[in-house]
Design a protein around this motif. Structure first.
Motif: not given
Length: 420
Positions: A33-49, A372-383
């Protein structure tokens, strides 16, 4: 009647006496579950960015007056040749202006539409940037800076200065960062611009703009609409483009067709303009969800194997329970309870690990000139992702525990005792 206090007490005792196996089973759920949450939050955050990078700067509908060949050539109007097959070479575009006729009434009409959030005018001009002996060809776009910042997040791409500074400065310019680097210019400097008619106008640099696309930043700058109109020697009603922002992006295609038919202008909706980008986004999302689902399924099989082995190791306990009067249903509920306890504990720990890892990734610096507006890796912490992760932990452990527990329910205690 089922005595849940006794069943849960026995389940707890079984789990604690085999703490090593219990821990391994819970950790299987936790890391899955931890790996799933980490992967999906990071990948969707990247896609959203990436989506925001493109969509924030793109109008939902872009209206302009396109120069194109006349659909009807003079020869088609000659009746004597109406039944002939005519071939015309070297067709020239019809004589037309870049300006939008009656642009201000059109903007007013669009702004009163219940589908439109805002309709912003622009004036685009081809110019030369001149600083000393250096000349660079490029584009100068006249805008309403405050409205652009409000509807198209322009402020996110201004790395020095502000939209307000451009609004309040007469003959000010928001210079593309690529142009500034080539000409070694800084805020407060003067740069001369020359339209195609050859006249020269000095403008004061009030800020720098970086879109993230190097080729664009090397030629494009912004100023007030009135400034561009003055440079081109045009009237206040001279507008070349209208950018439309909608409440619902899904209405872009039908509204664009309506604008084309009603005003005889070219209207490009965001989906048509970014068809290739939309395809790339869809593919990235499919890959993200495919990998995530695969990760959950693999974790589910791991959980099943661990719980299955756990129940086989408890064969003697099952025989004793049945011999002392527990029914097959009671035995099944005991092992189902163990599975659900493991799922609950592992799921909660998985949520905490997933939240911790995503929070850690969110603090890692990620700086690039393209963003220029991105300072850290994007994360999408969707509940929703955390809910899916925990729900899967409970469902998978229920299924993983149900099949072995159902088998334990049917075990004959006499055969097990005889085997001993």
């Amino acid at each position: 009647m089922t005595n849940w206090s006794i069943i849960l007490s026995i389940a707890k005792t079984h789990l604690l006496t085999k703490i090593k196996q219990t821990s391994i089973a819970a950790l299987g759920v936790t890391f899955g579950i931890g790996s799933y949450i980490t992967l999906v939050c990071f990948m969707t955050g990247l896609n959203t960015m990436l989506d925001d990078l493109m969509l924030n700067q793109t109008p939902h509908i872009h209206v302009y007056n396109e120069i194109e060949p006349s659909k009807k050539q003079p020869v088609s109007l000659y009746d004597n040749l109406s039944n002939s097959f005519n071939v015309i070479h070297s067709i020239k575009p019809k004589l037309s202006q870049k300006k939008i006729h009656n642009a201000l009434p059109i903007i007013n009409y669009l702004e009163h539409s219940d589908k439109v959030l805002g309709a912003l005018p622009q004036v685009k001009a081809q110019i030369f940037y001149i600083a000393g002996s250096i000349e660079i060809s490029g584009n100068l776009i006249g805008i309403n800076p405050i409205e652009e910042a409000k509807y198209f997040n322009m402020s996110d791409y201004i790395i020095e200065g502000s939209a307000m500074a451009l609004q309040n400065t007469d003959n000010g310019i928001l210079l593309g960062i690529g142009i500034a680097k080539k000409m070694a210019l800084k805020i407060g400097d003067r740069i001369q611009v020359s339209p195609i008619n050859g006249s020269i106008f000095p403008l004061k640099i009030v800020g720098f703009y970086q879109s993230g696309v190097a080729d664009v930043d090397a030629i494009q700058s912004f100023t007030n609409i009135k400034t561009v109109q003055r440079i081109l020697g045009e009237a206040n009603n001279y507008i070349t483009d209208i950018n439309v922002k909608l409440y619902d992006i899904e209405t872009a295609i039908p509204l664009a067709k309506t604008i084309e038919q009603q005003f005889n202008l070219k209207a490009i909706d965001i989906k048509t303009a970014n068809a290739q980008f939309e395809t790339g986004t869809t593919i990235r999302n499919l890959i993200t969800y495919a990998v995530s689902i695969t990760l959950l399924i693999v974790a589910g099989f791991g959980i099943y194997n661990i719980l299955n082995m756990l129940i086989y190791e408890k064969m003697n306990d099952i025989a004793i329970l049945k011999a002392t009067g527990f029914s097959g249903k009671d035995v099944q509920l005991i092992f189902m309870s163990q599975a659900m306890i493991i799922g609950f504990v592992g799921g909660v720990l998985g949520l905490l690990i997933g939240f911790g890892l995503t929070s850690l990734i969110e603090t890692i610096p990620f700086k690039t000139e393209a963003l220029p507006t991105v300072e850290t890796y994007p994360i999408n912490k969707d509940p929703l992702y955390f809910t899916i992760g925990f729900s899967f932990a409970m469902v998978s452990t229920f299924l993983a525990g149900y099949l072995p527990a159902k088998k334990a329910k049917k075990i004959d205690p006499v055969k097990i005792i005889r085997g001993q």
